[in-house]
Design a protein around this motif. Structure first.
Motif: not given
Length: 257
Positions: A115-130
């Protein structure tokens, strides 16, 4: 005055692409959806479109405080809907009681399946959730092929707005003085690294400015630039506070919390 005078040489190709998009939308009366753009690309796109009467632009990144976003260039008579961006957010489920995963692991795993970087956006997280924001055109492929992240077996589940992790941008500010605005000098001071180590990082293509690899130690840094060093994090040049009596530059850096 040439339009390119406002941009760096390595940005010329993207400038040309934006101008082609703008012409296409104006001539063909249809909207154009871009890949995910980093903040610098978003700025260039917004600047080049400006307050055009014919073509307008809007952005969406899949959650409340996105960094990387898709853009839609559209005729002035059209009103984009959220579905036009073809963006969806997925929860990464994994056995969090037994293994841990981190942002770099997720990034690496997505790219390792092609998967090319331009095909996914942010990776968001809080504690153990992603959660990860994906372009719809690659989502099915990712769902089938992303089976593990690090040592963790994973699966992805699409989430609605009510289940989105709230993205919050927080920074720690740091005041430093540097002898010059060269990238090697600023990185050395910002990350407390010996100049020799910075040189190795540059030749090893481990340093980026505004999400682009920099291979020239004398590359000049400006206000608003985002610096990243693989393995050490990143920071933004928030303010230039002028020079000291000895000619050193006083700058304020912002480090993500």
């Amino acid at each position: 005055m040439s339009i390119y005078e406002h941009y760096r040489k390595e940005e010329y190709a993207f400038v040309d692409q934006v101008l082609d998009w703008k012409e296409m939308v104006a001539n063909e009366y249809r909207f154009k959806v871009t890949d995910f753009l980093d903040p610098r690309q978003q700025h260039i796109l917004s600047t080049l479109i400006g307050k055009s009467d014919e073509v307008r632009v809007s952005f969406w990144g899949g959650h409340s405080a996105p960094e990387r976003m898709r853009a839609i260039l559209y005729p002035d008579y059209y009103t984009p809907e959220e579905s036009d961006y073809s963006v969806s957010t997925y929860e990464i489920t994994y056995p969090s009681k037994f293994v841990t995963i981190e942002h770099p692991h997720i990034l690496g795993s997505l790219m390792s399946i092609g998967i090319k970087r331009e095909k996914f956006g942010d990776i968001i997280s809080t504690e153990e959730r992603y959660q990860v924001v994906l372009a719809d055109e690659v989502a099915d492929y990712v769902l089938v092929n992303l089976e593990s992240i690090g040592k963790a077996k994973v699966r992805l589940e699409k989430v609605n707005r009510e289940s989105l992790i709230e993205g919050v941008k927080e920074t720690d500010e740091q005041f430093v003085t540097v002898s010059s605005m060269r990238v090697d000098t600023v990185v050395s001071e910002a990350f407390r690294l010996p100049r020799a180590k910075v040189k190795v990082a540059i030749t090893g293509e481990k340093i980026k400015v505004n999400w682009k690899i920099v291979d020239n130690p004398s590359y000049t840094i400006h206000k608003g630039d985002v610096l990243s060093v693989r393995g050490f994090g990143r920071c933004e040049i928030l303010e230039l506070e002028g020079e000291t009596k000895k000619g050193k530059h006083r700058i304020i850096l912002g480090f993500p919390k």
